[in-house]
Design an enzyme around this catalytic site. Sequence first.
Site, short mmCIF file in Angstrom:
data_model
loop_
_atom_site.label_atom_id
_atom_site.label_comp_id
_atom_site.label_asym_id
_atom_site.label_seq_id
_atom_site.Cartn_x
_atom_site.Cartn_y
_atom_site.Cartn_z
N TYR A 1 0.90 -1.15 0.00
CA TYR A 1 0.00 0.00 0.00
C TYR A 1 0.94 1.20 0.00
O TYR A 1 1.84 1.28 0.84
CB TYR A 1 -0.86 0.07 1.26
CG TYR A 1 -1.69 -1.16 1.56
CD1 TYR A 1 -2.37 -1.84 0.56
CD2 TYR A 1 -1.80 -1.61 2.87
CE1 TYR A 1 -3.13 -2.95 0.86
CE2 TYR A 1 -2.57 -2.72 3.17
CZ TYR A 1 -3.23 -3.40 2.17
OH TYR A 1 -3.98 -4.50 2.47
N CYS B 1 1.57 2.87 3.42
CA CYS B 1 1.92 2.05 4.58
C CYS B 1 3.34 2.37 5.04
O CYS B 1 4.27 2.33 4.24
CB CYS B 1 1.80 0.58 4.19
SG CYS B 1 2.72 -0.57 5.21
N PHE C 1 5.39 0.63 6.86
CA PHE C 1 6.27 -0.51 6.74
C PHE C 1 6.74 -0.69 5.30
O PHE C 1 7.88 -1.07 5.04
CB PHE C 1 5.58 -1.77 7.26
CG PHE C 1 5.20 -1.65 8.71
CD1 PHE C 1 6.16 -1.80 9.71
CD2 PHE C 1 3.90 -1.34 9.09
CE1 PHE C 1 5.83 -1.66 11.05
CE2 PHE C 1 3.56 -1.20 10.43
CZ PHE C 1 4.53 -1.36 11.41
N CYS C 2 5.86 -0.42 4.35
CA CYS C 2 6.24 -0.44 2.94
C CYS C 2 7.21 0.70 2.64
O CYS C 2 8.16 0.55 1.86
CB CYS C 2 5.01 -0.31 2.05
SG CYS C 2 3.77 -1.61 2.30
#
Length: 321
Positions: free
Chosen positions: A51, A54, A56-57
Amino acid sequence: RGGSGGGRLVLGAAFALGGSAGLYLAARQRLREHSAAELPTGSLQLTLYQYKTCPFCSKVRAFLDYHGLPYEIVEVNPIMRKEIKFSSYRKVPILLANAGSPLQLNDSSVIISAIKTYLISRRNSLEEIVSFYPAVKTVTEQGKEVLEYENKYWLMLDEKETKRVYPVKEVRVEEMKWRKWADDWLVHLISPNVYRTPKEALASFDYIVREGKFGTLEGLFAKYVGALAMFFVSKRLKKRHQLRDDVREDLYEAVNEWVKAVGKNRLFMGGNQPNLADLAVYGVLRVMEGLEAFDDMMVHTNIQPWYQRMEEVIQKTGVAI
C-alpha cells in the site's frame, strides 16, 4: 449486509495504513515507479506488493532505493486485496525476489535484513538466508494469534563479514536497538498524531484515498467514514500506548531522542552513510509528509538537518555495499 460491507471498507482503508501492527497513515510521496525490465540479466529481480500509504512499505522502499536496487511495484487494493491472493500471508509489504528461483519474503524488517545479508554475503542462496528468519505463531494478550519472525534484526554474516560491516560490537547493538525502537514505538505515534483532530483526520484520509488504489465509491466512503472512524480509533490507540493528552509531545520527545542518539559528531547513526536504523526511522517518519503533524515536527524538534541529509542521500541511489 450493508453495515458489514461498510465496516469492511473502513477496515480495508485502515489496513492500508500499516497492516497488523496498527492503523497508520502515510502522506503523499513522490514515488518513482521501478520496472523489472531495468534489471541487468541474472541479477536480483524484485517485486514489491504494497500500500503506498503504509509506513512498513515505506521502510522497504527507503532501503531498496538507498541501495539502488530496481524493483517493480504492485499497488494492492486495501479492501479486496486481489493482488496478493496468491499468498497465504495477507499483509503488506510482500517482496517477491528472484535470484535464480522465485521466493516470497514477508515482514518489512525480515525483508530488509535478508536482502542486506544477501548483498553483503554471496556464500548462501537467498532461499537459505530467508530460512534463518523462521515465522513463529504467538498469541497476544487479547488472544489473537499472530506471526512473529525470529532474528529479524540480525544480519546473517560470518565473522569476517561482521567485522567489515560492524567494526565494533556496539555498532551492531545500536543499529538493532533502534530498528526495533522504530517498529515497537515510533510507528505507534503516527496514527494518534495524524488523526489528532477531525480536521487532521479528514486531511489524512484525503491523502490516503488520493495515493492508494481505491475505486471511486470506495474512495469517497473511505475518506469521510474512514476519517471519522480513525479519529475515534486514534483516541483508543492513544490510551493503549499511554500517550499524553497532547500526543504531539510524545512525537517530539521520540524524534528528539533519535536525534540525540545520532549525536552531533555523526551525519547519520551509520556514520558518513545511513545504516539500517537510519533507513527505518526515515521510512516511518516520511509517511507524515504533507500533513500538519509533519510540519509541526519539523518546527518543534531538531530532526530537520538529519532528515534533509537522508532525503539527499536516498536520491543519490546506488551506493556501494
